[in-house]
Scaffold this motif. Structure first.
Motif, mmCIF file in Angstrom:
data_model
loop_
_atom_site.group_PDB
_atom_site.id
_atom_site.type_symbol
_atom_site.label_atom_id
_atom_site.label_comp_id
_atom_site.label_asym_id
_atom_site.label_seq_id
_atom_site.Cartn_x
_atom_site.Cartn_y
_atom_site.Cartn_z
ATOM 1 N N VAL A 4 0.852 -1.179 0.107
ATOM 2 C CA VAL A 4 0.072 -0.092 0.017
ATOM 3 C C VAL A 4 0.991 1.106 0.029
ATOM 4 O O VAL A 4 1.868 1.147 0.798
ATOM 5 C CB VAL A 4 -1.012 0.090 1.165
ATOM 6 N N ALA A 5 0.598 2.143 -0.970
ATOM 7 C CA ALA A 5 1.389 3.187 -1.232
ATOM 8 C C ALA A 5 0.619 4.386 -1.137
ATOM 9 O O ALA A 5 -0.531 4.475 -1.706
ATOM 10 C CB ALA A 5 2.458 3.290 -2.534
ATOM 11 N N ASP A 6 1.240 5.716 -0.568
ATOM 12 C CA ASP A 6 0.628 6.910 -0.620
ATOM 13 C C ASP A 6 0.664 7.315 -2.237
ATOM 14 O O ASP A 6 1.760 7.078 -2.750
ATOM 15 C CB ASP A 6 1.182 8.154 -0.193
ATOM 16 N N GLU A 7 -0.460 7.538 -2.905
ATOM 17 C CA GLU A 7 -0.525 8.118 -4.428
ATOM 18 C C GLU A 7 0.450 9.182 -4.593
ATOM 19 O O GLU A 7 0.362 9.248 -5.860
ATOM 20 C CB GLU A 7 -2.061 8.256 -4.345
ATOM 21 N N ASN A 8 0.959 9.955 -3.579
ATOM 22 C CA ASN A 8 1.719 11.060 -4.148
ATOM 23 C C ASN A 8 3.167 10.706 -4.093
ATOM 24 O O ASN A 8 3.900 11.524 -4.424
ATOM 25 C CB ASN A 8 1.419 12.320 -3.399
ATOM 26 N N LEU A 9 3.518 9.501 -3.809
ATOM 27 C CA LEU A 9 5.172 8.997 -3.904
ATOM 28 C C LEU A 9 5.383 9.082 -5.383
ATOM 29 O O LEU A 9 4.732 8.629 -6.330
ATOM 30 C CB LEU A 9 5.026 7.892 -3.227
ATOM 31 N N ALA A 10 6.760 9.515 -5.434
ATOM 32 C CA ALA A 10 7.296 9.551 -6.917
ATOM 33 C C ALA A 10 7.816 8.129 -7.205
ATOM 34 O O ALA A 10 8.585 7.453 -6.235
ATOM 35 C CB ALA A 10 8.382 10.592 -6.977
ATOM 36 N N PHE A 11 7.755 7.813 -8.410
ATOM 37 C CA PHE A 11 8.259 6.524 -9.077
ATOM 38 C C PHE A 11 8.107 5.136 -8.272
ATOM 39 O O PHE A 11 9.068 4.383 -8.311
ATOM 40 C CB PHE A 11 9.762 6.767 -9.137
ATOM 41 N N THR A 12 6.821 5.191 -7.845
ATOM 42 C CA THR A 12 6.598 3.900 -6.936
ATOM 43 C C THR A 12 6.676 2.685 -7.969
ATOM 44 O O THR A 12 7.186 1.772 -7.314
ATOM 45 C CB THR A 12 5.108 4.004 -6.312
ATOM 46 N N GLU A 13 5.925 2.931 -8.968
ATOM 47 C CA GLU A 13 5.685 1.663 -10.284
ATOM 48 C C GLU A 13 7.236 1.175 -10.329
ATOM 49 O O GLU A 13 7.778 0.202 -10.256
ATOM 50 C CB GLU A 13 5.058 2.165 -11.178
ATOM 51 N N TYR A 14 8.170 2.176 -10.667
ATOM 52 C CA TYR A 14 9.475 1.966 -11.275
ATOM 53 C C TYR A 14 10.199 1.121 -9.970
ATOM 54 O O TYR A 14 10.813 -0.048 -10.564
ATOM 55 C CB TYR A 14 10.004 3.309 -11.280
ATOM 56 N N PHE A 15 10.259 1.587 -9.111
ATOM 57 C CA PHE A 15 10.877 0.859 -7.424
ATOM 58 C C PHE A 15 10.168 -0.235 -7.135
ATOM 59 O O PHE A 15 11.002 -1.016 -6.779
ATOM 60 C CB PHE A 15 11.090 1.933 -6.558
ATOM 61 N N TYR A 255 9.733 19.689 -2.440
ATOM 62 C CA TYR A 255 9.036 19.271 -3.625
ATOM 63 C C TYR A 255 10.112 19.218 -4.817
ATOM 64 O O TYR A 255 9.446 19.746 -5.770
ATOM 65 C CB TYR A 255 7.635 19.481 -3.925
ATOM 66 N N SER A 256 11.301 18.851 -4.969
ATOM 67 C CA SER A 256 11.860 18.888 -6.115
ATOM 68 C C SER A 256 11.872 17.531 -6.785
ATOM 69 O O SER A 256 11.751 16.447 -6.081
ATOM 70 C CB SER A 256 13.280 19.122 -5.898
ATOM 71 N N LEU A 257 11.810 17.147 -7.801
ATOM 72 C CA LEU A 257 11.828 15.971 -8.545
ATOM 73 C C LEU A 257 13.162 15.075 -8.004
ATOM 74 O O LEU A 257 12.842 13.963 -7.604
ATOM 75 C CB LEU A 257 11.879 15.996 -10.079
ATOM 76 N N GLU A 258 14.199 15.726 -7.725
ATOM 77 C CA GLU A 258 15.138 14.807 -7.319
ATOM 78 C C GLU A 258 14.867 14.548 -5.732
ATOM 79 O O GLU A 258 15.233 13.322 -5.509
ATOM 80 C CB GLU A 258 16.575 15.655 -7.404
ATOM 81 N N GLY A 259 14.291 15.298 -4.952
ATOM 82 C CA GLY A 259 14.089 15.070 -3.729
ATOM 83 C C GLY A 259 13.072 13.905 -3.538
ATOM 84 O O GLY A 259 13.068 13.138 -2.813
ATOM 85 N N LYS A 260 12.007 13.984 -4.266
ATOM 86 C CA LYS A 260 10.825 13.222 -4.081
ATOM 87 C C LYS A 260 11.588 11.675 -4.491
ATOM 88 O O LYS A 260 11.229 10.664 -3.949
ATOM 89 C CB LYS A 260 9.810 13.534 -5.074
ATOM 90 N N ALA A 261 12.385 11.727 -5.593
ATOM 91 C CA ALA A 261 12.927 10.496 -6.042
ATOM 92 C C ALA A 261 13.756 9.799 -5.113
ATOM 93 O O ALA A 261 13.803 8.800 -4.987
ATOM 94 C CB ALA A 261 13.358 10.773 -7.761
ATOM 95 N N ARG A 262 14.409 10.718 -4.618
ATOM 96 C CA ARG A 262 15.697 10.117 -3.740
ATOM 97 C C ARG A 262 14.963 9.893 -2.411
ATOM 98 O O ARG A 262 15.076 8.584 -1.750
ATOM 99 C CB ARG A 262 16.479 11.377 -3.382
ATOM 100 N N GLY A 263 13.648 10.313 -2.218
ATOM 101 C CA GLY A 263 13.092 9.692 -1.020
ATOM 102 C C GLY A 263 12.581 8.059 -1.138
ATOM 103 O O GLY A 263 12.643 7.416 -0.376
ATOM 104 N N THR A 264 11.951 8.071 -2.193
ATOM 105 C CA THR A 264 11.473 6.726 -2.693
ATOM 106 C C THR A 264 12.737 5.797 -2.981
ATOM 107 O O THR A 264 12.299 4.452 -2.288
ATOM 108 C CB THR A 264 10.695 6.932 -4.065
ATOM 109 N N GLN A 265 13.526 6.095 -3.287
ATOM 110 C CA GLN A 265 15.045 5.468 -3.431
ATOM 111 C C GLN A 265 15.342 4.901 -2.127
ATOM 112 O O GLN A 265 15.560 3.570 -1.895
ATOM 113 C CB GLN A 265 16.181 6.222 -4.149
ATOM 114 N N MET A 266 15.348 5.841 -1.039
ATOM 115 C CA MET A 266 15.952 5.454 0.059
ATOM 116 C C MET A 266 15.177 4.432 0.751
ATOM 117 O O MET A 266 15.602 3.655 1.459
ATOM 118 C CB MET A 266 15.778 6.657 1.025
ATOM 119 N N ILE A 267 13.591 4.570 0.856
ATOM 120 C CA ILE A 267 12.689 3.589 1.222
ATOM 121 C C ILE A 267 12.796 2.415 0.545
ATOM 122 O O ILE A 267 12.629 1.037 1.114
ATOM 123 C CB ILE A 267 11.202 4.157 1.595
#
Length: 355
Positions: A4-15, A255-267
């Motif tokens: 289950v994922a927050d709909e506003n997470l970036a690149f969820t499908e990719y990861f 809310y930068s693209l890098e920041g959002k993507a980096r956050g998803t990468q870390m989890i």
């Protein structure tokens, strides 16, 4: 595996798509029923992860793609043997750039002030230390306060000295209510009274770090310029408060693209470690190339010419003010602004510096 994922997470499908079924949901309204049969939960700061949400579930992992943890009941997670992770520092660069953009929007002449302008930073963790580095690139004088960290490259002073001395003060602390140095209402009537009336105040940390009633009274008396990206009673924001604040944005400083993507990468990395999967994906492969403003030009020249193109902060201010309805910001409109936010790029994507 159900995730289950927050709909506003970036690149969820990719990861995460390779690991099982992903069910996306609105983070602010997640319920126990939503996560009952999930093994992994991916959230942001708008979701309170507590006993009512996670008890009697199949959860084995909770990841928050945010720098803070005050929305996670960590003792409860540990009691239920649920592994957890946050993304400390993921959007630190974005927030540092936000603060500088806000200051230059309010007072463009600061670009030429050099050491005549003193920036005071409260909290010298990932965000505060990066902000200090970026501010020094502009030639600004920087002082900091943090009772828990010692940064040799930053002149650290007592809080009272910082409040009295700084020409602008930016807060970068977690929200805490206990211990020797609680940050709840850290900026209260007493703190505001110690500041120069003309000193700018910026809060992009947590809303309740600044006592709203005291802030309103201070602005009415001193006409202080204030920047708020977070609010004590968020998402309920009064028309009175909006009308007094010089620059307001809807909790999007990071809310930068890098920041959002980096956050998803870390989890994602923590998720893989928890379940013994191989972590072999990198967010950088998903980022588009953008215009290179900084090539062969110094930092100040680029910011003078192109800052509004790199980040149009005035647009964010106008969009939030447009959400007023019946004397306060409409909660659904506030959340929609955040959900549909056009993620900006960090300066490094344009060829610029990063801390």
């Amino acid at each position: 595996m159900k995730i289950v994922a927050d709909e506003n997470l970036a690149f969820t499908e990719y990861f995460f798509a390779d690991f099982g079924e992903i069910q996306q949901a609105a983070g602010r309204s997640l319920t126990h029923a939503d996560v009952q049969d999930a093994e992994a939960l991916l959230v942001r700061s708008v979701t309170q992860v507590n006993e009512p949400l996670i008890q009697d579930t199949k959860l084995k992992f909770v990841g928050s793609a945010t720098i803070g943890t005050d929305h996670l009941d960590i003792p409860v997670l540990e009691k239920h043997n649920i592994a957890w992770s946050n993304a400390a520092g993921c959007n630190a660069q974005a927030v540092a750039e936000y603060v500088i953009t806000a200051l230059l929007y309010l007072q463009p002449n600061l670009i030429e002030k050099n050491e005549q302008f003193t920036l005071g930073i409260i909290g010298l963790g990932n965000v505060g230390s990066r902000l200090a580095y970026m501010a020094k690139l502009l030639g600004w004088n920087v002082i900091g306060h943090d009772p828990f960290l010692n940064r040799e490259q930053i002149q650290q002073v007592e809080l009272a000295e910082l409040l009295k001395t700084a020409d602008a003060i930016s807060t970068h602390v977690p929200l805490t209510k206990t211990g020797n140095h609680p940050t709840f209402h850290l900026i209260n009537a007493d703190a505001l009274a110690q500041m120069k009336p003309e000193a700018i105040l910026i809060n992009s940390a947590r809303g309740p770090v600044v006592e709203e009633a005291a802030l309103i009274a201070d602005i009415q008396q001193n006409k202080r310029q204030v920047v708020l990206d977070v609010f004590e009673h968020e998402p309920e924001i009064s028309e009175q408060l909006l009308n007094l604040i010089g620059l307001v944005t809807p909790h999007i400083a990071g809310y930068s693209l890098e920041g959002k993507a980096r956050g998803t990468q870390m989890i994602y990395d923590a998720f893989c470690k928890t379940f013994n999967f191989t972590a072999d994906k990198q967010f950088e492969t998903q980022l588009p190339v953008c215009e290179q403003y900084f090539q062969n030009q110094d930092l100040k020249s680029v910011l003078k010419q192109h800052l509004a193109h790199i980040y149009d902060i005035a647009r964010d201010d106008a969009n939030l003010r447009a959400c007023l309805k019946d004397g306060k910001v409409d909660q659904k409109a506030f959340d929609y602004l955040r959900k549909t936010y056009p993620l900006r790029r960090e300066w490094a994507a344009h060829g610029g510096p990063k801390a």
